[in-house]
Design an enzyme around this catalytic site. Sequence first.
Site, mmCIF file in Angstrom:
data_model
loop_
_atom_site.group_PDB
_atom_site.id
_atom_site.type_symbol
_atom_site.label_atom_id
_atom_site.label_comp_id
_atom_site.label_asym_id
_atom_site.label_seq_id
_atom_site.Cartn_x
_atom_site.Cartn_y
_atom_site.Cartn_z
ATOM 1 N N THR A 25 0.515 7.180 11.835
ATOM 2 C CA THR A 25 1.348 7.907 12.781
ATOM 3 C C THR A 25 0.505 8.426 13.949
ATOM 4 O O THR A 25 -0.728 8.416 13.910
ATOM 5 C CB THR A 25 2.024 9.098 12.097
ATOM 6 N N LEU A 54 0.823 -1.206 0.000
ATOM 7 C CA LEU A 54 0.000 0.000 0.000
ATOM 8 C C LEU A 54 0.859 1.259 0.000
ATOM 9 O O LEU A 54 0.721 2.116 -0.869
ATOM 10 C CB LEU A 54 -0.929 0.005 1.224
ATOM 11 N N GLU A 81 1.231 1.862 10.153
ATOM 12 C CA GLU A 81 -0.208 1.675 10.414
ATOM 13 C C GLU A 81 -0.850 2.933 11.004
ATOM 14 O O GLU A 81 -1.770 2.870 11.803
ATOM 15 C CB GLU A 81 -0.483 0.487 11.343
ATOM 16 N N TRP A 94 8.479 0.399 2.076
ATOM 17 C CA TRP A 94 8.227 -0.059 3.438
ATOM 18 C C TRP A 94 7.201 -1.187 3.445
ATOM 19 O O TRP A 94 6.216 -1.154 4.179
ATOM 20 C CB TRP A 94 7.811 1.088 4.364
#
Length: 392
Positions: A373, A139, A371, A170
């Site tokens: 910040t 994503l 997931e 990432w």
Amino acid sequence: MSENDLITDNSDLIELDFLLTPDEIALRDSVRSFVDAEIRPNIAGWFEKAQFPVELIPEMAKLGLLGMHLTGYGCPGKSSVQYGLAALELEAGDSGLRTFVSVQGSLAMAAIYKHGSEEQKSEWLPGMAAGTTIGCFGLTEPDSGSDPASMKTFARRDGDDWVISGHKRWIGLGTIAQVAIVWAMTDEGVRGFIVPTNARGFEVQLIEQKLSMRASIQTELILSDVRLPSTALLPKATGLRGPFECLNEARYGIAWGVMGAARDSFESALAYSKTRTPFDRPLAGFQLTQQKLVDMAVEINKGTLLALHLGRLKDAGRLQPHQISLGKLSNTREAIKIAREARTILGGNGITLDHSPLRHANNLESVRTYEGTDEIHTLVLGQHITGISAFR
């Protein structure tokens, strides 16, 4: 005697087991035993060498940790609370091990489970639950982390096929994954695709020289005109609701997991403080040290109770996105404070891998970021409280 020999449940001030069922306690204890036997003795070396222990994947599958909260298709079908307890115990070992379970189960498998066809579920989920097929979740992009709506990865139709080009960054597990869940913009909005990692035009690059999450795998995915059949499309995922539902599964697990890192940091500092004897008395006998230990234990109890409450809500079908944001924001924020404070009790020795708190603190810098910040979860809660969106 090592610090691990002294570790007990000194952080539990409220008799947490009284709130758990026998099945939940048994599952927690089995994962704790696995962590004590397989992870604790080796994690310092894995972290130093930036090595993820792929040899533990079959063992984690046997324990029922992969897709454990999913039902059918070879998945364990455990409760949300059992999954949370497992996440806590795994992250007491290291965030990288809990992250593996999260990426595999809460992201990649959950995407197929929630949004896939029956054929897709039957094809992929049994092997993923068994650990013979590893998945990743594409994503985040180099220029769109907190704002996935601005993603540049694009999938275009070409006859009955889809052709995807783009760049993801990432992405956990990319170099060991056989399948990637890739989210891409289309003329119809954001859609999800099941992409075999051996597809022509699919490239994975390892992200190296990390200061955090070293015992985990983080990668970049580069897709150059990757051609997929129409059956690769996740039919039930339309718009950003698709990936967000998976992210909420992962965020829920984080609310539990970080309390494991916090507890392990506390226990490490406590054990050290009982054996270190400055000025001819144990460090634990000084008032300032006791204040630090008490403050840490109080926050661990509060955070674990919050995670348990969220788990009960989830099992009852009542858990809301803003409640998940509360758990992820508060528990991660407190866990990193605890890990840093625990390091101060260890003094200079605390900067070595002989002790866990600074390793946990470094890992939690990543957990605090991925997931969602702190800032994103603050705005989610702000919108819930005020009814006004402040994202733009």
